[in-house]
Structure formats: C-alpha cells, structure tokens
Design an enzyme around this catalytic site. Structure first.
Site, short mmCIF file in Angstrom:
data_model
loop_
_atom_site.label_atom_id
_atom_site.label_comp_id
_atom_site.label_asym_id
_atom_site.label_seq_id
_atom_site.Cartn_x
_atom_site.Cartn_y
_atom_site.Cartn_z
N LYS A 206 0.87 -1.14 0.02
CA LYS A 206 0.05 -0.05 0.14
C LYS A 206 1.14 1.09 -0.15
CE LYS A 206 -3.79 0.01 2.57
NZ LYS A 206 -4.85 0.17 3.62
N GLU A 212 10.28 -5.37 3.76
CA GLU A 212 10.50 -6.90 3.29
C GLU A 212 10.13 -6.75 1.73
OE1 GLU A 212 9.09 -7.79 7.48
OE2 GLU A 212 8.65 -6.27 6.03
N GLY A 267 -4.99 -5.16 5.47
CA GLY A 267 -4.25 -6.37 4.67
C GLY A 267 -4.74 -7.60 4.71
N ARG A 268 -5.39 -8.23 5.86
CA ARG A 268 -5.77 -9.52 6.06
C ARG A 268 -7.16 -9.69 5.40
NH1 ARG A 268 -4.86 -6.85 10.42
NH2 ARG A 268 -6.52 -6.74 12.20
N GLU A 353 -4.01 -12.07 14.15
CA GLU A 353 -3.59 -10.66 14.02
C GLU A 353 -4.96 -9.69 14.36
OE1 GLU A 353 -0.66 -8.99 11.00
OE2 GLU A 353 -2.45 -8.29 10.23
N HIS A 384 -1.85 -38.31 10.58
CA HIS A 384 -0.42 -39.15 10.67
C HIS A 384 0.54 -38.20 11.17
CE1 HIS A 384 -1.82 -42.70 8.43
NE2 HIS A 384 -2.42 -41.86 7.67
N LYS A 504 9.30 -4.20 14.13
CA LYS A 504 9.73 -3.51 12.71
C LYS A 504 10.67 -2.43 13.21
CE LYS A 504 6.24 -3.52 9.67
NZ LYS A 504 4.98 -3.22 9.03
#
Length: 541
Positions: A206, A212, A267-268, A353, A384, A504
């Site tokens: 954005k 990152e 964002g999510r 979050e 398993h 951050k």
C-alpha cells in the site's frame, strides 16, 4: 460498557459451565435422537453441523444472549454502514464493499465507495485479459508467461492461498510464484528457472515502503535488468498494487499500471481487492467475480440470517464457549481438500492478527482470554502427524473439519475414502472408546488404558457441494465474520495490528548496526548486544 465478565449472560454461562462441563457427547446424543439433524445451519452454499459440540439448548440460548448483551448485531450494522469502527486508526472497516454488487451504495464520509471499487475491478479485468490473451508483451516483445507476486502478510497470504485453492480453474500456461520472505533464498529460488523476458512482477505494498516487500522488489528489478540492460524495461515487467504514486513512479513503474485500494481495507481482508490481481491473472476475471459473489452471499447471510441460523455468529459464539469457559487455547482448522493446503495458514493471520489483543476498545486491560491460536493442515496428512494429541492428549482442542461432497479430480475411490475420514474422525473425537469396549475386544487389561479414547472432543463440520470460486468466497467470508463476532463480544479492536510495529522499528535500527562499516555503539540489552557482535564477527570471518 459494563465489563464483559460482569454481564448477566457471562455469569449465567459460568454457572452453566459448572453444571455441564462433565456431560459427555455420548449422553447428549443418546438423549436426543434428532440432535444431529437439529443442531445444523445452512447459508451461502455452506452446511454447518455443530451437533458434536458440548452444548445444550440452554448453552446456545445463553451464548445468543451474550451476543445480544455485547451488541454484536449493532456492531455488525455499524461495520456494514461504513462507521469508523477501527477507532485507533479512525477508519471505517469495509472489506464488505470490495464485493458489493455494482449499483450498491455503501457510504464512507458521505461518499459512495462502490463505484470506485468497480472502477478498479474493471481496470484489473482489462489488464488480466491483456496478459492472459498474450497482448501484453515484455520489453523484447515476448508475451508474459510467468507472474511473480511480491508482498508480505495479507499481500501474500491471501493471494497464495486463493491461487492454490482455485488452481483447478487457473490458466496452466501461466506460471505463478509468490515471494514474501526477506530471506534472499525466497526470491532466488522463485526466479531461478524463469525467463526474465517473459516475467511480470506484481509489487503489492500500500505504501510502497514495506521493508521486506521493497527489498525483494529491488532484487527483482536487479534480476530483470541483469538480462535486459535497460531501465525502460521495468515499465513492461512491473506493475504495482499501491496508493503511493510518487514511489511507484520513482521505481520505474508506469502509474497507469498502478492498482489502488483504500485505507478502509485491512491487509488481511484484502484478497478481494487489487491485492488479488495475481489471482485474477491466474483464474480470469469471470472466476474472480464469482469468488466476490460468494463473499457477498456470506455477507448477506451474516447481515440478515436469524441468530439461531447465522453461521458466523454460531461459530464465533461456540469458539468463545471453549476459549473463555473451558480454557481451550487453540483451534485446529482441518480442510479435507488438498487445494486448501494454505487455508489454515491464511486463517492464522486473519484470526490472530485481528483478535490477538490485550486491551478493550477503551484501552482497559482485559481480564479474560481473547484470540485463540489457529493451526492445522489438510487431511488426511494431519491424521498421521498431530491427531494423536487431539484424540488422546491432555489439551482440549476444538476442530473445524471442512469437506466437499464432490471432488474436482474424480479418481475412484479417492474422494469417498477422503470423506470417510472426515466423518470417522468427528465420530471418533465425539464418542471415543471406553475401557469396557476395549476390554470386550479382548485387549490385554494391562494394555487396555492405552487403547481408551475419552471422546467428548468438540468438532464443527462444514460441508459444501464443490470447491468453486463462489464457495471459496463464502468460506473465507465465514471466517472473516466469525472473527468479527468474537472481537465484538470481547470488546476489542479486531482491525488494527500495533503488535507488529515494535519489532519492525527495532529491526530497522538493528539493520543499520549490522550494516555499519565501523564498530557501532550498541545500546540494547546485554543479550542483544552480544548476539549482534557475534553475528558481525562470524559473518565477516
């Protein structure tokens, strides 16, 4: 607002829990022959069986009363109405506007935002058709056959999950890759076998400043220019999903190929915005719009269905029953479809979050548990791996099982066997096997305790006919709104994420110290100082 734990419904639920906490699902089913048919709900193409939960009619009535007393319906209507319910950032929360049909009206600050949403969708569709049809050419005239989405968090988890979920509907002539980790291995491996002349990068940020994402974006730019040797090539091989036109242009991307979204999209919650451009390129505009229709189906169900039939409301309240009254700290989400391999990972961000908060909307420290730990992987693999803990461990772990009545890859007898495991697991978790049953099978009494399954382990089963784009949209929206319900009851802000900020900020400071040519003055704690010095020493050895 009255403290949650002082509400009449909360106190009634505490007393009720004391009375029913040891009641077994065996007895609940034995006492009600219609329980498995009665405790179900259906909406937006999804069928929910919640009969294998440790609840009675009184439990459900008290949970619905709790929703009333905490104002869940009013908070829901405030969200749909564009009110600024994200109070710490003074923002509306309107992911529901991203899938509203053309012609709908959703107001924010006196403005209908739906036309802007569809303008972006139309631009995305036009671009996707050009790339898919081979009309969008790279710098040397080759068509684009490789698409690399670079983002992190919601700008990565949503697109990669949905791409894998809808791979059956994707154009197999296109290669899709997703880069998120700042670890250079991620982008090195994702680009190693690609032809730069036929590769398009989507940079999803954005602000166009996410550390990152922009580190990976600049590495991708270098990778491209090592072959094409001309800065002008960037405009044919990079597009942006961003709102920062100045930074996008500075990078070398034509702002005509910048797809925006809005500050009322978290964002999510953004897979159905321009963040989903990579998905639209893979599955095409029509399938993308079908997914949006599924989101909208569930939005309308959540908004209008009566409480006792409202899927997100019921799932949210059942989660509160276990989290806050039984002390269950986690929820396993177990999709029995390989296409949903990333679904549990996606829900980790969506849920944790959103509801990993320790203060109320008014800033007071909560005195009750909030968001649970979300985990899982597709069945039957998990059987398993970690099902042993769910069946016979000492922790109570409510589980969501997700299955489909029809498979997209009919290879007899695979799908019947897969679904047999869904039904068998929920039956075994609910009813278990008693010591008497084990002994009746002739098991050595010394070994019998090892073969006992206590049962009484709660599960939801969600069934749909088929994994289609529309079904996926409904399924994601179901969990979005379940998370909303729980945040509303807990009186927390589900739509900020200040918890990711401190790390951050510190990382930016430490990165400068790691990159310093001289010996930096370190003012951290003794552990962090020692680790930084050791890393610098060993890195340069």
């Amino acid at each position: 607002m009255t403290n949650l734990t002082n509400l009449p419904a909360w106190k009634a639920l505490q007393a009720h829990h004391d009375a029913v906490k040891d009641v077994h699902l065996r007895d609940l089913f034995a006492g009600d022959a219609t329980r498995g048919e009665r405790l179900t709900a259906e909406g937006a193409g999804l069928y929910l069986d919640y009969s294998k939960h440790r609840v009675t009619d009184e439990t459900l009535n008290l949970l619905l009363q709790l929703a009333q007393e905490t104002g869940v319906a009013a908070k829901r209507d405030a969200m749909f109405g564009g009110e600024k319910i994200n109070i710490t950032e003074d923002r509306a929360v309107l992911h529901v506007a991203l899938r509203a049909p053309r012609g709908a009206t959703i107001m924010v600050d006196g403005k209908n935002v739906v036309p802007e949403v569809h303008e972006v969708l139309d631009r995305m569709a036009k671009f996707a058709e050009q790339v898919r049809g081979g009309q969008w050419l790279g710098y040397t005239g080759k068509p684009i056959r490789n698409i690399v989405n670079i983002g992190i968090g919601g700008s990565d988890l949503g697109p990669v999950m949905a791409y894998e979920a809808l791979k059956h509907y994707s154009d197999r002539a296109l290669t899709l890759r997703f880069v998120s980790n700042v670890d250079g291995t991620d982008i090195a491996e994702k680009t190693r076998d690609l032809d730069p002349e036929g590769t398009l990068f989507i940079i999803s940020s954005k602000t166009f400043t996410t550390q990152e994402t922009m580190t990976n974006a600049h590495s991708a730019r270098t990778w491209l220019l090592n072959t094409l040797q001309d800065d002008a090539a960037v405009a044919r091989h990079f597009v942006a999903v961003s709102t920062n036109a100045a930074e996008v242009q500075k990078f070398g991307i034509d702002t005509a190929n910048m797809f925006g979204f809005w500050d009322w999209v978290g964002g999510r919650y953004s897979i159905d915005s321009a963040i989903g451009l990579s998905l639209m390129l893979a599955v095409g505009p029509d399938n993308f719009r079908e997914m949006l229709a599924g989101f909208h189906d569930m939005d309308e169900h959540f908004r209008t269905a009566p409480p006792e039939q409202n899927l997100p409301l019921l799932m949210g309240l059942l989660g509160i029953w276990y989290n806050n009254f039984f002390g269950a700290c986690s929820v396993a989400v177990l999709p029995y479809d390989q296409y949903l391999a990333y679904f549990s990972a996606y829900l980790q961000q969506l849920d944790m979050e959103s509801n990993g908060k320790h203060v109320t909307l008014s800033g007071e420290t909560v005195d009750y548990q909030t968001g649970p730990i979300i985990w899982g992987q597709p069945g039957t693999n998990g059987q398993h791996a970690f099902y042993q803990l769910i069946h016979q461990g000492t922790k109570l772990i409510p589980c969501d099982f997700i299955g489909f009545c029809q498979t997209l890859n009919p290879l007899p007898p695979h799908h019947d066997l897969l679904m047999a495991n869904v039904f068998a697991q929920t039956e075994a978790l609910a009813f278990g096997k008693t010591l008497e049953q084990v002994l009746a099978e002739g098991v050595d009494p010394a070994l019998a305790p090892h073969r006992v399954f206590d049962g009484n382990r709660p599960t939801s089963t969600i069934l749909a006919d088929r994994l289609t784009p529309r079904t996926l949209g409904s399924l994601i929206a179901l969990y979005e709104h379940k998370v909303f319900v729980q945040g509303a009851v807990w009186n927390i802000n589900s739509f900020d994420q200040w918890g990711v900020e401190l790390g951050k900020v510190l990382a930016k400071k430490i990165a400068g110290e790691l990159e310093s040519k001289g010996e930096p003055e370190l003012k951290h704690d003794s552990s962090t100082n020692t680790l930084i010095r050791r890393y610098r020493e060993r890195r340069d050895a």
